[in-house]
Motif scaffolding. Structure first.
Motif, short mmCIF file in Angstrom:
data_model
loop_
_atom_site.label_atom_id
_atom_site.label_comp_id
_atom_site.label_asym_id
_atom_site.label_seq_id
_atom_site.Cartn_x
_atom_site.Cartn_y
_atom_site.Cartn_z
N PHE A 99 0.81 -1.23 0.00
CA PHE A 99 0.00 0.00 0.00
C PHE A 99 0.85 1.28 0.00
CE2 PHE A 99 -2.58 -3.27 2.16
CZ PHE A 99 -3.65 -3.31 1.27
N ASP A 100 1.93 1.27 -0.78
CA ASP A 100 2.73 2.49 -0.85
C ASP A 100 2.41 3.31 -2.10
OD1 ASP A 100 3.79 0.89 -2.80
OD2 ASP A 100 5.85 0.96 -2.05
N GLY A 101 1.43 2.85 -2.86
CA GLY A 101 1.01 3.59 -4.05
C GLY A 101 1.67 3.08 -5.33
N GLU A 127 7.82 9.21 -2.54
CA GLU A 127 9.13 9.69 -3.01
C GLU A 127 9.15 9.83 -4.52
OE1 GLU A 127 12.78 9.15 -1.08
OE2 GLU A 127 12.08 7.37 0.00
N ILE A 128 8.65 8.83 -5.22
CA ILE A 128 8.69 8.85 -6.69
C ILE A 128 7.83 9.99 -7.23
CG2 ILE A 128 7.93 7.57 -8.73
CD1 ILE A 128 9.02 5.04 -7.14
N ILE A 129 6.65 10.16 -6.64
CA ILE A 129 5.77 11.26 -7.09
C ILE A 129 6.49 12.60 -6.97
CG2 ILE A 129 3.77 12.62 -6.32
CD1 ILE A 129 2.33 9.95 -5.85
N LEU A 159 15.62 11.45 -8.00
CA LEU A 159 15.59 10.45 -9.06
C LEU A 159 16.32 11.04 -10.25
CD1 LEU A 159 11.92 9.16 -9.18
CD2 LEU A 159 13.91 7.77 -8.73
N ASN A 160 17.18 10.24 -10.89
CA ASN A 160 17.79 10.73 -12.12
C ASN A 160 17.07 10.12 -13.30
OD1 ASN A 160 18.82 8.49 -10.88
ND2 ASN A 160 20.90 8.73 -11.65
N ASP A 164 8.32 1.71 2.81
CA ASP A 164 9.42 2.68 2.75
C ASP A 164 10.72 1.89 2.63
OD1 ASP A 164 11.22 4.71 3.06
OD2 ASP A 164 10.70 5.15 5.16
N THR A 165 11.10 1.61 1.39
CA THR A 165 12.23 0.71 1.14
C THR A 165 13.53 1.22 1.77
OG1 THR A 165 11.24 -0.09 -0.90
CG2 THR A 165 13.60 -0.42 -0.67
#
Ligand SMILES: [Ca+2]
Ligand SMILES: [Ca+2]
Ligand SMILES: [Ca+2]
Length: 137
Positions: free
Chosen positions: A91-93, A122-124, A135-136, A111-112
């Motif tokens: 459930f982290d999206g 984080e990715i969003i 993120l690169n 939360d890896t």
């Protein structure tokens, strides 16, 4: 004496008939149409199976062994400890498939990298879910 008894019985029968007749009239003719009258209810048609088009059948076949439709087969999810009924087991999206194949994050850990921000979050926002920094892309 017998005559009075006879008249009494006739009287009782007459009253009984009268009551039942009155009851019958009340039941049958109370001014309300019978339920469903005037409505053009389909009968035979509603009992027919809806037609399933070829595309739907194809999809049903495709996902027969992938209940959450995330692209990972139920057996593979079970082998990895994932929830085969939930496309996003933690459930982290992020779907399990995205975590495994694209982001390389832990599909069972919200939360890896353990920085307090969920992987999807984080990715969003453009951050690396696997460590510090952005993120690169
Ligand atoms: Ca699946
Ligand atoms: Ca996830
Ligand atoms: Ca994180």
């Amino acid at each position: 004496m017998k005559k009075f008894l006879f008249i009494g019985i006739i009287g009782i029968i007459a009253v009984a008939l009268g009551i039942s007749g009155w009851y019958f009239i009340l039941r049958k003719d109370n001014g309300q149409p019978p339920v469903g009258a005037g409505l053009d209810l389909p009968t035979a048609q509603t009992k027919e199976e809806p037609e399933i088009d070829a595309g739907t059948i194809e999809l049903l076949k495709k996902f027969a062994d992938d209940q959450d439709r995330d692209g990972i087969k139920d057996a593979d999810e079970k082998a990895k400890g994932l929830n085969p009924n939930e496309f996003d087991s933690d459930f982290d999206g992020l779907s399990d498939k995205l975590e495994i194949e694209k982001w390389k994050t832990d599909p069972l850990k919200k939360d890896t990298d353990g920085d307090g921000f969920g992987d999807g979050n984080e990715i969003i926002h453009g951050y690396n879910p696997l460590g510090a920094g952005k993120l690169n892309q």
